[in-house]
Each structure stands twice: as structure tokens, then as C-alpha cells.
Design a protein around this motif. Structure first.
Motif, short mmCIF file in Angstrom:
data_model
loop_
_atom_site.label_atom_id
_atom_site.label_comp_id
_atom_site.label_asym_id
_atom_site.label_seq_id
_atom_site.Cartn_x
_atom_site.Cartn_y
_atom_site.Cartn_z
N LYS A 116 45.01 -31.56 21.37
CA LYS A 116 46.11 -31.86 22.28
C LYS A 116 46.46 -33.35 22.34
CE LYS A 116 45.15 -27.88 25.27
NZ LYS A 116 44.79 -27.44 26.65
N VAL A 117 45.55 -34.22 21.91
CA VAL A 117 45.84 -35.66 21.98
C VAL A 117 46.20 -36.24 20.61
CG1 VAL A 117 44.32 -35.97 23.96
CG2 VAL A 117 43.41 -36.35 21.66
N VAL A 118 46.26 -35.40 19.58
CA VAL A 118 46.47 -35.92 18.23
C VAL A 118 47.86 -36.52 18.05
CG1 VAL A 118 46.67 -35.27 15.80
CG2 VAL A 118 44.73 -34.46 17.16
N ASP A 119 48.90 -35.83 18.46
CA ASP A 119 50.26 -36.31 18.21
C ASP A 119 50.53 -37.65 18.87
OD1 ASP A 119 51.16 -34.15 16.58
OD2 ASP A 119 51.42 -32.90 18.34
N LEU A 120 50.36 -37.72 20.18
CA LEU A 120 50.60 -38.98 20.89
C LEU A 120 49.52 -40.00 20.55
CD1 LEU A 120 51.75 -37.79 24.45
CD2 LEU A 120 53.15 -38.79 22.63
N GLY A 121 48.31 -39.51 20.36
CA GLY A 121 47.20 -40.41 20.06
C GLY A 121 47.41 -41.18 18.77
N LEU A 122 47.91 -40.51 17.73
CA LEU A 122 48.17 -41.20 16.47
C LEU A 122 49.26 -42.25 16.64
CD1 LEU A 122 48.00 -38.50 13.64
CD2 LEU A 122 46.53 -40.49 13.96
N CYS A 170 41.75 -29.66 11.58
CA CYS A 170 42.98 -29.10 11.02
C CYS A 170 44.20 -29.83 11.56
CB CYS A 170 43.09 -27.62 11.36
SG CYS A 170 42.07 -26.52 10.37
N LYS A 171 44.22 -30.04 12.86
CA LYS A 171 45.36 -30.69 13.50
C LYS A 171 45.52 -32.12 12.99
CE LYS A 171 48.66 -31.39 16.54
NZ LYS A 171 49.99 -30.78 16.38
N LEU A 172 44.43 -32.83 12.83
CA LEU A 172 44.50 -34.21 12.35
C LEU A 172 45.10 -34.27 10.95
CD1 LEU A 172 41.07 -35.56 13.65
CD2 LEU A 172 43.30 -36.55 14.17
N VAL A 173 44.57 -33.48 10.03
CA VAL A 173 45.05 -33.52 8.65
C VAL A 173 46.50 -33.03 8.56
CG1 VAL A 173 44.72 -32.56 6.34
CG2 VAL A 173 42.75 -33.31 7.67
N GLU A 174 46.82 -32.00 9.30
CA GLU A 174 48.18 -31.47 9.30
C GLU A 174 49.17 -32.52 9.82
OE1 GLU A 174 50.62 -27.63 11.13
OE2 GLU A 174 48.75 -28.28 12.06
N THR A 175 48.78 -33.27 10.84
CA THR A 175 49.66 -34.28 11.41
C THR A 175 49.84 -35.47 10.47
OG1 THR A 175 48.92 -33.62 13.62
CG2 THR A 175 50.10 -35.71 13.46
N PHE A 176 48.76 -35.87 9.79
CA PHE A 176 48.90 -36.92 8.77
C PHE A 176 49.94 -36.51 7.73
CE2 PHE A 176 44.31 -38.26 9.69
CZ PHE A 176 44.71 -39.39 10.38
N GLN A 177 49.86 -35.26 7.31
CA GLN A 177 50.77 -34.78 6.26
C GLN A 177 52.23 -34.80 6.73
OE1 GLN A 177 50.60 -34.56 3.25
NE2 GLN A 177 50.92 -32.57 2.32
N LYS A 252 47.37 -38.17 25.82
CA LYS A 252 47.18 -39.53 25.32
C LYS A 252 45.70 -39.88 25.20
CE LYS A 252 51.37 -41.46 27.45
NZ LYS A 252 51.86 -42.50 28.39
N LEU A 253 45.42 -40.90 24.39
CA LEU A 253 44.11 -41.52 24.36
C LEU A 253 44.06 -42.61 25.42
CD1 LEU A 253 43.87 -41.91 20.49
CD2 LEU A 253 42.44 -40.39 21.87
N LEU A 254 42.86 -42.89 25.90
CA LEU A 254 42.68 -43.92 26.92
C LEU A 254 42.70 -45.31 26.28
CD1 LEU A 254 39.82 -42.23 28.99
CD2 LEU A 254 42.24 -42.40 29.63
N ASP A 255 43.56 -46.17 26.81
CA ASP A 255 43.72 -47.53 26.31
C ASP A 255 42.79 -48.44 27.12
OD1 ASP A 255 44.55 -49.84 25.17
OD2 ASP A 255 46.67 -49.60 25.65
N THR A 256 41.87 -49.11 26.47
CA THR A 256 40.91 -49.95 27.19
C THR A 256 40.85 -51.39 26.69
OG1 THR A 256 39.14 -49.27 25.69
CG2 THR A 256 39.37 -48.02 27.72
N TYR A 257 41.25 -51.61 25.46
CA TYR A 257 41.05 -52.91 24.83
C TYR A 257 42.38 -53.58 24.55
CZ TYR A 257 39.84 -56.32 21.19
OH TYR A 257 39.72 -57.47 20.44
N ASP A 258 42.50 -54.87 24.91
CA ASP A 258 43.71 -55.63 24.66
C ASP A 258 43.55 -56.40 23.35
OD1 ASP A 258 46.37 -56.71 25.79
OD2 ASP A 258 45.28 -58.53 25.25
N THR A 259 44.33 -56.03 22.36
CA THR A 259 44.18 -56.56 21.00
C THR A 259 44.41 -58.06 20.93
OG1 THR A 259 44.98 -54.43 20.17
CG2 THR A 259 44.93 -56.27 18.61
N LYS A 260 45.46 -58.54 21.58
CA LYS A 260 45.85 -59.94 21.44
C LYS A 260 44.89 -60.90 22.14
CE LYS A 260 50.75 -58.82 20.88
NZ LYS A 260 52.13 -58.99 21.42
#
Length: 345
Positions: A116-122, A170-177, A252-260
């Protein structure tokens, strides 16, 4: 789009009458059987697992190297100029996913725990990794094992089995494709490639985690201890559970780290008295019952699963009001010290 060894993998059954889940199953098994992927899995299996610890007696690198660690349901995008290693562990039916831009070295990692988090998570993972539409992205997947028997693995009816690992993979590979970006699959150490038998004959993962060298893109099997699963371990573990009831994190995935800024910014999360009452009941259970009631893979969990669960519950029982943890609803912010560790701002 998916590439293996520089060759585009065509989804030959995309226009057929197969269901979406069947297409995903067929594609996943085809990629897993690719000779290059098989060879990469065998090589990964033969690597020595790196044990990451920040305890002074156990880790000389803690004063030199800069790490970012993510928990279940979290993701982080790291800049190799600021971070040397990024990793995750504790994955049984979950999957550690790494996406790295070959040109910039920008590296995104997630601990995926549900289709359930694959689409938005990617989309979240790619937000700071893509420089342009033609970026070449290396992909590694580690975790997930055969928690159920995969029937008809040699063809025929690709019915989605019960269990957790297989539908997620399955969901991960299918979404990459389906996406337009160029994903080069380098490591697919999942399912059968990542399955062994324990002393009781139960299936369990060969490896539960991974560590990425951001400067080279090299990936290793890894495990972390309590000193290196940081910062803010307990609160971040609580956030995994409390986020299920928060509609703003749905899908969604949980956002915890600020990249910049190279800081951890743990956004406020609320927990209810219903959750506190529930964990009080859980805390009365035996260790065996905790495993059976709180894990998707009771026979495959690490030796500290129950202890980690009880520490989370004890925190909630000690601080039943979430506002005590997040005064004035402000995030908990951690910055890196000169020795590579973390301090609360």
C-alpha cells in the motif's frame, strides 16, 4: 522501466488477459531467474554480514564515518558529501529498498512494509534523487523471504499467495516496470534467494538488513545494534504504530531525515489513550504470545524483538500524553556531532 545488465526487460504479458497481480508475479519471477540476478544473489549471500555498533569498544569507525539509519516505514535520501553509509535492518517480511543515482551518488533508502505504500513511497524516494528524466538509477532490494510456499513457481497460475513478502515484492517490481524512470536492478536478494531453514525447520531470512557505501554504491548485508539504531529510537518506533491512525501518512513512508541539513527532524505524532490501553494489555503477555500477536513472522524475528517491543510499551505507559514528548507540537530535531553521532537540539 526495468533494466538488467543494461538490457531493457520487456513486459511481454502486459497486453494479455492476465490480471495486474498475475503480471506482477510473472515479471518478478522472470527477473529473479535472470542469470545476472542469480549470480548477484549468490555473490551477496557469500558476503560477510557487517555488524554496525557505535559502542566505543566495538566500533572504531564510529568516530570517522557518518551513518544514517532508518526504521520500518521510514525513508531517507542522503548526499554522499554528507553521509558515508546508510542502512536498515530488522526486515523479515519487509524489504529494504535502495535507489542510487549513478551520476550524482544521491542515495535513497526505504524500509518497505506494505504494498500500500509502494506507489507514493517510490515518488517520495525519488524526489531528491532524479536530476532529469534520463537519470540512470541503480536498484537494490534486500529482505523478504518465503514466509509461505509460492505455488506454481515454474509457470501456470500465478495466483497471489497468502503471506506478506511475495505480494510486496511483486508490487515493487511491477511498479518499477510501469514508471518512466530507468531502473537498473543490481541486487534482488529477496524471497527464495533470501531464505534458509532454522534449526526447527522453519523458513527464515538469510539476511535482515543492508548497508550502502554512498561513495561507491556498494551494498553489504548488515545488522545494527541498539547503539547504532539512532537517533531517537523509541519515539521513531512509536511513530510507526501511531502513523497508522494518522490520515496524513496514509499510503506514505515516514519522512525523518533532512537531506540538505544532515539532521533528523522527527515530526510530531499523536498517540491515543486507546493505544496506551492496548499496549498495557500486550505488556502482560508472555514473550511467546508477544511474538505470535505482534509479528508477521514469529519464527523469524531477531532475538531482541520482544525486548524492543516492551521498551516501546514502557515508554508509552510512562508518557501516555503525546504532548510530553512533543512540547508545543514541535518536531524533535537531532544534529550530527563531530564524532559522527547525534545530539538533540
Amino acid at each position: 522501466m526495468i533494466y538488467v545488465d543494461g538490457i531493457l526487460i520487456q513486459d511481454e504479458q502486459s497486453s494479455s488477459s492476465l490480471s495486474s497481480s498475475s503480471q506482477g508475479s510473472s515479471l518478478l519471477l522472470d527477473v529473479m531467474r535472470h542469470s545476472v540476478i542469480m549470480s548477484a544473489s549468490e555473490s551477496f549471500k557469500n558476503l560477510e554480514e557487517k555488524n554496525v555498533s557505535f559502542a566505543e569498544s566495538d566500533s572504531e569507525s564510529s568516530t570517522k564515518d557518518r551513518y544514517v539509519y532508518i526504521f520500518q516505514s521510514e525513508f531517507a535520501v542522503v548526499n554522499p558529501a554528507l553521509v558515508d553509509f546508510v542502512g536498515t535492518d530488522e526486515a523479515t517480511t519487509c524489504v529494504g529498498l535502495v535507489i542510487r543515482n549513478r551520476k550524482s551518488g544521491m542515495t535513497s533508502i526505504a524500509h518497505m512494509d506494505s504494498p500500500k505504500v509502494v506507489d507514493l513511497g517510490l515518488s517520495q524516494m525519488l524526489s531528491l534523487v532524479l536530476e532529469d528524466d534520463n537519470a540512470e538509477l541503480d536498484v537494490h532490494m534486500v529482505g523478504g523471504y518465503e514466509d509461505v510456499d509460492i505455488k506454481n513457481a515454474d509457470g501456470g497460475d500465478f495466483a497471489e499467495p497468502e503471506g506478506y513478502s511475495y505480494p510486496l515484492c511483486c508490487k515493487l517490481v511491477e511498479t518499477f516496470q510501469k514508471r518512466r524512470e530507468n531502473f537498473h536492478i543490481q541486487t534482488l536478494f529477496i524471497l527464495g534467494h533470501n531464505t534458509k531453514l532454522d534449526a526447527q525447520g522453519n523458513t527464515c531470512p538469510v539476511f535482515n538488513g543492508c548497508l550502502v557505501d554512498t561513495s561507491t554504491g556498494s551494498i553489504f548485508p548488515a545488522s545494527f545494534d541498539r547503539t547504532s539504531r539512532c537517533p531517537d529510537e523509541i519515539v521513531r518506533r512509536i511513530r510507526v504504530s501511531s502513523s497508522f491512525d494518522d490520515p496524513s501518512w496514509k499510503g506514505k513512508l515516514l519522512d525523518t531525515y533532512d537531506t540538505k541539513s544532515d539532521r533528523f527532524i522527527i515530526a510530531p505524532c499523536r498517540w491515543t489513550m486507546r493505544l496506551v490501553e492496548y499496549v498495557w494489555e500486550l505488556n502482560q503477555l508472555s514473550d511467546e504470545d508477544i511474538l505470535n500477536n505482534c509479528s508477521t513472522s514469529p519464527s523469524a524475528e531477531g532475538p531482541d524483538f520482544v525486548d524492543n517491543s516492551r521498551r516501546v510499551w514502557e515508554y508509552l505507559l510512562k508518557y501516555p500524553e503525546w504532548s510530553k514528548t512533543y512540547p508545543r507540537r514541535q518536531p524533535r530535531v537531532f544534529e550530527r556531532t563531530t564524532d559522527g553521532q547525534w545530539t538533540k537540539c
